[in-house]
Design an enzyme around this catalytic site. Structure first.
Site, short mmCIF file in Angstrom:
data_model
loop_
_atom_site.label_atom_id
_atom_site.label_comp_id
_atom_site.label_asym_id
_atom_site.label_seq_id
_atom_site.Cartn_x
_atom_site.Cartn_y
_atom_site.Cartn_z
CD GLU A 112 -2.75 1.20 2.55
OE1 GLU A 112 -3.48 2.23 2.62
OE2 GLU A 112 -2.49 0.50 3.24
CE LYS B 28 -6.04 -0.72 1.28
NZ LYS B 28 -5.99 -0.66 2.90
#
Length: 293
Positions: A224, A266
């Site tokens: 992420e 992500k």
């Protein structure tokens, strides 16, 4: 007809010139730097990593994250008018989530904190067993928060947790985890020159090193690279920075020999900063987000 005579004079001159050249330095395999040569991820995990990654992105499902840090969790409960007295309340909250009826119908994976990965219900059932029984892949957050990045713009940070990750990853897999989440933060502040080259390089390279380490231990990396919404930047600027981050992340992944079929990104929505005077419609956010990817 007689064959043409060989230009012996030119051959002799070439031989003399070659003999007069200085000797070339010897290059040994262990000291020669070759580009694009990286040891691949062990095959014993490759098929499993790819299968786990596919399971996490199953159609109609999503990855549930209950990996909030204690301060973040406390703040969220306070906004709802609920006070967390101690860690036991947080454990009860997580137990409430993992025991929710039909959770496996909607969740493909669940990210837990390192502590929660080893927690049990009041009845003594490990959380990871409850998740696995519902065909939910257990995961764990492995970054250890942020610290200021020396040499970068004020306010820029780097994620901690790479030191000792190899040993922790092996322990997490033994406990039942099959994927791990790592979060890096990128701040946009054009008035100060953020994001700086140093912050981008540190965040993306550390993310790639983390991914390689996790795959070596049989865990799918869930990466992420979070471009923060704090600030007054426009949606165009947010998309520009996100695109640069994604490019740098995947370049670093390639240079570290990360097995992309067993790795997940992500992404984030492309939105203007929270203090930006120019609002963006949902259609514009969707268009920029898809275009950036």
């Amino acid at each position: 007809m007689a064959p043409p005579r060989r230009p012996t004079v030119f051959v002799l001159i070439a031989a003399i010139a070659h003999a007069l050249q200085p000797p070339r330095p010897k290059h040994y395999a262990r000291t020669t730097l070759r580009r694009h040569v990286t040891v691949p991820v062990p095959l014993e995990y490759a098929a499993e990593l790819a299968a786990t990654a596919l399971a996490l992105v199953a159609p109609g499902k999503g990855v549930l994250s209950i990996d909030e840090s204690p301060p973040t969790l406390k703040e969220r409960f306070e906004r709802a008018g609920i006070e967390l007295a101690d860690d036991g309340d947080a454990t009860q909250y997580r137990e409430l989530v993992v025991t929710a009826p039909d959770l496996g119908t909607y969740a493909s994976g669940c990210v837990l904190t390192a502590d929660a990965l080893f927690e049990e219900t009041e009845g003594g059932t490990p959380f990871v067993d409850l998740l696995a029984a519902q065909n939910i892949v257990p995961g764990v957050r492995v970054d250890c928060g942020d610290v200021p990045l020396p040499g970068a713009v004020e306010g820029e940070t780097c994620s901690r947790g790479l030191d000792g990750l190899e040993e922790r990853a092996a322990l997490y897999r033994e406990q039942g985890a099959r994927f791990a989440k790592w979060r890096g933060r990128i701040r946009i502040d054009d008035s100060r020159g953020a994001p700086s080259f140093l912050a981008l390089k540190e965040t993306c390279w550390t993310m790639a090193r983390t991914a390689r380490t996790l795959q070596e231990k049989g865990l799918v990396p869930l990466l992420e690279p979070a471009v923060l919404a704090d600030g007054d930047h426009t949606i165009e600027r947010a998309a520009e920075v996100q695109e640069r981050v994604y490019v740098d992340v995947f370049r670093a992944l390639a240079e570290n020999g990360v097995f992309l079929e067993g790795c997940l990104l992500k992404p984030m929505m492309s939105t203007p900063g929270t203090s930006c005077p120019e609002a963006a419609t949902p259609e514009l956010v969707a268009a920029y987000s898809v275009r950036t990817l």
